[in-house]
Structures are given as structure tokens and as C-alpha cells.
Design an enzyme around this catalytic site. Sequence first.
Site, PDB file in Angstrom:
ATOM      1  N   GLY A  40      20.917-107.194  43.133  1.00  0.00           N
ATOM      2  CA  GLY A  40      22.013-108.164  42.399  1.00  0.00           C
ATOM      3  C   GLY A  40      21.776-109.329  42.918  1.00  0.00           C
ATOM      4  N   LEU A  41      21.633-110.430  42.071  1.00  0.00           N
ATOM      5  CA  LEU A  41      21.560-112.051  42.270  1.00  0.00           C
ATOM      6  C   LEU A  41      23.468-112.716  42.754  1.00  0.00           C
ATOM      7  CD1 LEU A  41      20.401-113.249  38.896  1.00  0.00           C
ATOM      8  CD2 LEU A  41      19.292-113.103  41.311  1.00  0.00           C
ATOM      9  N   ALA A  43      26.891-113.328  42.540  1.00  0.00           N
ATOM     10  CA  ALA A  43      28.123-113.813  41.406  1.00  0.00           C
ATOM     11  C   ALA A  43      27.717-112.346  40.503  1.00  0.00           C
ATOM     12  CB  ALA A  43      27.909-115.166  41.067  1.00  0.00           C
ATOM     13  N   GLY A  45      28.476-109.869  40.302  1.00  0.00           N
ATOM     14  CA  GLY A  45      29.820-108.981  40.375  1.00  0.00           C
ATOM     15  C   GLY A  45      29.732-107.610  41.957  1.00  0.00           C
ATOM     16  N   ARG A 196      21.724-122.005  44.626  1.00  0.00           N
ATOM     17  CA  ARG A 196      20.921-120.903  45.236  1.00  0.00           C
ATOM     18  C   ARG A 196      20.608-120.072  44.505  1.00  0.00           C
ATOM     19  NH1 ARG A 196      25.507-117.478  49.389  1.00  0.00           N
ATOM     20  NH2 ARG A 196      25.948-119.575  49.803  1.00  0.00           N
ATOM     21  N   ARG A 258      58.404 -92.394  40.360  1.00  0.00           N
ATOM     22  CA  ARG A 258      58.615 -91.423  40.456  1.00  0.00           C
ATOM     23  C   ARG A 258      59.501 -91.019  39.233  1.00  0.00           C
ATOM     24  NH1 ARG A 258      61.720 -89.735  45.771  1.00  0.00           N
ATOM     25  NH2 ARG A 258      62.498 -87.648  44.951  1.00  0.00           N
ATOM     26  N   ASN A 265      67.138 -82.435  43.576  1.00  0.00           N
ATOM     27  CA  ASN A 265      67.365 -83.945  44.377  1.00  0.00           C
ATOM     28  C   ASN A 265      68.068 -84.321  45.247  1.00  0.00           C
ATOM     29  OD1 ASN A 265      64.986 -85.964  42.290  1.00  0.00           O
ATOM     30  ND2 ASN A 265      64.533 -84.912  43.865  1.00  0.00           N
ATOM     31  N   ARG A 318      61.685 -82.847  34.521  1.00  0.00           N
ATOM     32  CA  ARG A 318      62.063 -84.356  35.309  1.00  0.00           C
ATOM     33  C   ARG A 318      61.215 -85.217  34.563  1.00  0.00           C
ATOM     34  NH1 ARG A 318      60.858 -80.783  38.742  1.00  0.00           N
ATOM     35  NH2 ARG A 318      59.130 -81.682  40.662  1.00  0.00           N
ATOM     36  N   GLU A 341      53.792 -82.374  40.478  1.00  0.00           N
ATOM     37  CA  GLU A 341      54.460 -82.574  41.921  1.00  0.00           C
ATOM     38  C   GLU A 341      53.948 -81.219  42.879  1.00  0.00           C
ATOM     39  OE1 GLU A 341      54.725 -84.335  44.090  1.00  0.00           O
ATOM     40  OE2 GLU A 341      56.315 -84.640  44.604  1.00  0.00           O
ATOM     41  N   HIS A 409      55.678 -88.415  40.563  1.00  0.00           N
ATOM     42  CA  HIS A 409      56.637 -87.141  41.844  1.00  0.00           C
ATOM     43  C   HIS A 409      55.952 -87.950  43.230  1.00  0.00           C
ATOM     44  CE1 HIS A 409      57.727 -84.285  38.876  1.00  0.00           C
ATOM     45  NE2 HIS A 409      56.251 -84.322  38.408  1.00  0.00           N
TER      46      HIS A 409
HETATM   47  O1  F6P Z   1      61.798 -84.385  47.526  1.00  0.00           O
HETATM   48  C1  F6P Z   1      61.125 -84.083  46.007  1.00  0.00           C
HETATM   49  C2  F6P Z   1      59.678 -83.310  46.182  1.00  0.00           C
HETATM   50  O2  F6P Z   1      58.542 -84.244  44.782  1.00  0.00           O
HETATM   51  C3  F6P Z   1      58.613 -82.786  46.064  1.00  0.00           C
HETATM   52  O3  F6P Z   1      58.959 -81.657  45.327  1.00  0.00           O
HETATM   53  C4  F6P Z   1      57.534 -82.311  47.145  1.00  0.00           C
HETATM   54  O4  F6P Z   1      57.214 -81.190  47.834  1.00  0.00           O
HETATM   55  C5  F6P Z   1      58.112 -83.556  47.994  1.00  0.00           C
HETATM   56  O5  F6P Z   1      58.968 -84.536  47.163  1.00  0.00           O
HETATM   57  C6  F6P Z   1      56.836 -84.116  48.751  1.00  0.00           C
HETATM   58  O6  F6P Z   1      57.288 -84.844  49.526  1.00  0.00           O
HETATM   59  P1  F6P Z   1      56.339 -84.289  50.468  1.00  0.00           P
HETATM   60  O7  F6P Z   1      54.957 -84.130  50.859  1.00  0.00           O
HETATM   61  O8  F6P Z   1      56.996 -85.964  51.906  1.00  0.00           O
HETATM   62  O9  F6P Z   1      57.519 -83.150  51.652  1.00  0.00           O
END
Ligand code: F6P
Length: 472
Positions: A40-41, A43, A45, A196, A258, A265, A318, A341, A409
Site C-alpha cells: 500500500g501507499l 499513509a 493505515g 513522497r 470484575r 469472594n 454475580r 469465569e 471475572h
Molecule cells: O477467586 C476469584 C476467581 O474469579 C475464581 O473464580 C477463579 O478460579 C480465579 O479467580 C481465577 O484466578 P487464578 O487464575 O489466578 O486462579
Amino acid sequence: MTFGPNSWTPVPGAFIQKVGKDVHAYKNEIGPKAVVVMVGLPARGKSYIVKKLKRYLSWLGFKTMVFNVGNRRRTCAAEAEVKTGCKQNHTSDFFNPNNEDAKSLRDQLAMDTLNEVITWLNEGGKVGILDATNSTKARRQRIIDRCSRESDINILFVESICTDPKVLARNMQLKLSGPDYRDQESESASEDFQARVANYERAYQTIEDDEDEDIQYCKIINVGKKVIAHNIQTFLAGQCVFYLMNMNLAERQIWLTRHGESLDNQVGKIGGDAPLSDAGCEYAEALAAFMAEQQRNFRCSETSTPPQLTVWTSMLRRAVETAEHFNPEEFDIKHMKFLNEIYAGICEGMTYKEIEERYPEDFKARATSKFYYRYPGMGGESYCDVIQRLCPVIVELERTRNSVLIVTHRALTRSLLAYFMDIPLRQMTNLDIPLNALYCIEAKPYGNVLIKYEYSHVTKSFSQVENDVQQI
Ligand code: F6P
């Protein structure tokens, strides 16, 4: 090659190739190596596309590196200046197709860079990206001839064509602040750069199907608005084309967080599907208010109306509860399993201490190779598995023009940050991602910028974490 403790599938890697009769005879990769050759020319992208592609392929686990011919030209010029004491002049005439000496030097620099790519591929690299104009058939033929001397290397040409005056003007501004012109007065820099480009235009030849019978290419027109794909034969080329087809230049923000604190937790249990704690509920309420304010204040440089904010969460309670205070009439809210997660198999619902006591070998194995370690038990996942299931999310994030808030997560936030900020996969598995942290990624023409905010239960507000603005 060892087998995972929980299944027949050899670990590590998402891709493996059978290389012999022995059941253990696998290579940890798939298909041939690739050179992605930009066309490409100036500039148009190209470097923007290159950066994104490099980030995506690295994130998919392909060892990818960019080789920029312009950088080699500048380095060689600086070295020649030291050696000879004479200023090396790379003004527009250096790019005149009739300037034979300069042309042969430019060809030489391109071929030297290609040789560097090939050496790197032969030493274990998977995808080398040759970032240069490669704008004539003759140059491309030399590249094809050189690569065909190697046994296991395919070429994908990616031509970037840009006709949108707004994008061109922006690319031009970027060039003027780049290494060739940043020390020059702006009017003369702009004049020289235009001369150029005119020189390149005189010799420019777009890619054509009959250049080589096997030529594999795609043309990206106006940064993904239109894509033409020709003779796409390899897996890697297919991945590249699909990805590039989905990108766009809309100005928007991607937010990551998260979920608020959950009852699990509080006691250090991993996985599960617990509801939010009181502190988590407070975070959820504050998040909706903060995001509504951010959304109102976000200013694009080109339009007066900010892009719509879409909220995506995982399907775990959650995360769903953390998005509870967003009004569905105002925000497009989606829950998706892709964002759940990392699944910890038989370790779901345990604390790390319990895992260490009950499964000391697994605990050790995970600490040794966290990216590839797959939790034992039905549905147990590794970070490598998580990346695979996130691919459709990444493509959708690239495709959408909206701003997006992703409520997910810890492992997922790490994986998404790794994509946006080009963090090496093995490093990302240990990134510190606390509860109450909110990350904002803004795509700029020169790369992504990351800003971190933190929610305080004391002040009941979010504040930007100073000195934590990162840029790639
Ligand atoms: O502790 C919270 C969490 O989201 C878990 O559900 C999950 O297994 C973990 O963290 C992931 O973190 P790591 O890969 O460091 O264990």
C-alpha cells in the site's frame, strides 16, 4: 509430550499436529509458518492494521513479530551518517522511481528485512509481518521467489487501500509526527511527504490475480469497510482475513470490570455461582451511576453524539447482579456464557488452600504452567481454553461501533486485557486484577490507551488511578 491428568487430550496448546505413529508424537502447532506482506501507499493505515493483526495473532498463541522496513532504512541511514560524516538525505526524491541508486537501496533494505523475517521464522517464529509499501509487482515477485526457497512458509499479501479523505488526513497527520518528520517544520514536512506519496503513486501497482498463480491476498478498503479475499488457502490466512473484515475505526471506549464482591469472594472460594455480598451490591449501584456519567461525558472528535453503551456480562449470578442497575431501556444489555469465569472442574467451590491440600500435584502443576494447566474434572478449563472461547467475543468487539462495558471475572478480565494491551500470554495469567477495579480502553490511531479507575467503599466513588495510564 505429556498427557493432561484429566483427559486424553495432550496438553499444552489449542493446536497440535500429529507428526508420527507414536501416540505421543505431536508438534505443538498447526500448519505452515506465514509471512504477511503488507502492500500500500504511505499513509494508508498499514501500520495500524499491522499492529492490530500482531496483537490478535499473538493473543491466539501464534508467535508473531513485525519487521518494519522504514525502521531499517532509518537505522541504516543513521549508521551511514556516523561512518561517512555525511547527512543521508531521505527526502521525497529518495522515493522517486526513476532514482535508480535509491531504488536499488530501497529494494535491498526490503530484501534484507525479509531475510531477517525468514531467519526469525526458522528459529521458531510462526508469523512474520513485513511492514513496507511493497507497491510494485516486481518487488512482490522478489518476495515470492525468496519465500519459495524455504520449505514451510506461506505468504499472505494484505493490501491497504484508502480513499476516505478523513482517514487519509488523519494518517497524514500521524506521519508528520512520526520519525521521518517530527523534527521538521510542519509546512515543509507536509510538502515533502506529499511529494513522497506522489512518487510512490507513479510506480504503484495494485495486486492482481495473475501476478502469481498461487497468490493469496486480501485487500482492505477503507480500513475494513470493504474486504476482497483471493485464494485464501491456509488456516492462518483465513484467521487474518476474518479478523480484518470485522475491524472498524469508530471512536469508542471498551470498559472492563470484575463483578462486585460475591459471598464466595468473602471466604476465598473459587468458581461457583454465588450472589453478591452487600459490598458487591454497593459496587453494582455505583458502577451504573458512574458509567452513565462517563457515557454522557465521552466526546468523540468527529461526531457530537457519543456512541451507545452496550453492557455485556457473563451468565453467572454475580456478574448479572452487577449489571442490575443499568436500565435496559437506555442500555443494550446482554449476558453471554462466553464471558463466564474459567471453570475449575473438581476444584469449583474450593479455596486455594483446600486445593493445595487435596490436590498438591495439581496445585504445583498450575503454579508451574498456569497458562496451559487445565483444571481436572468435567468441563475443567485452562487459560488457553478461555482464550479459544473468547475469540467470538473479540471479533464481535472489533465489529461493533458501540462503547462496551464488560462485567466479567478475574481470569476473563486478564485474558481480555492481554488482547487489548498486547500483554504476553504467560505474563497475563498473574496480572493483579482486584475487585472494584474498572479499566477503560480507548483505541487511538497510534494504539490503545488504558486508564484504570478504582472504587472506594470509603468515599463511595470511583477515582482514576494516577500514573496508571498505559499505552501500546
Ligand atoms: O477467586 C476469584 C476467581 O474469579 C475464581 O473464580 C477463579 O478460579 C480465579 O479467580 C481465577 O484466578 P487464578 O487464575 O489466578 O486462579
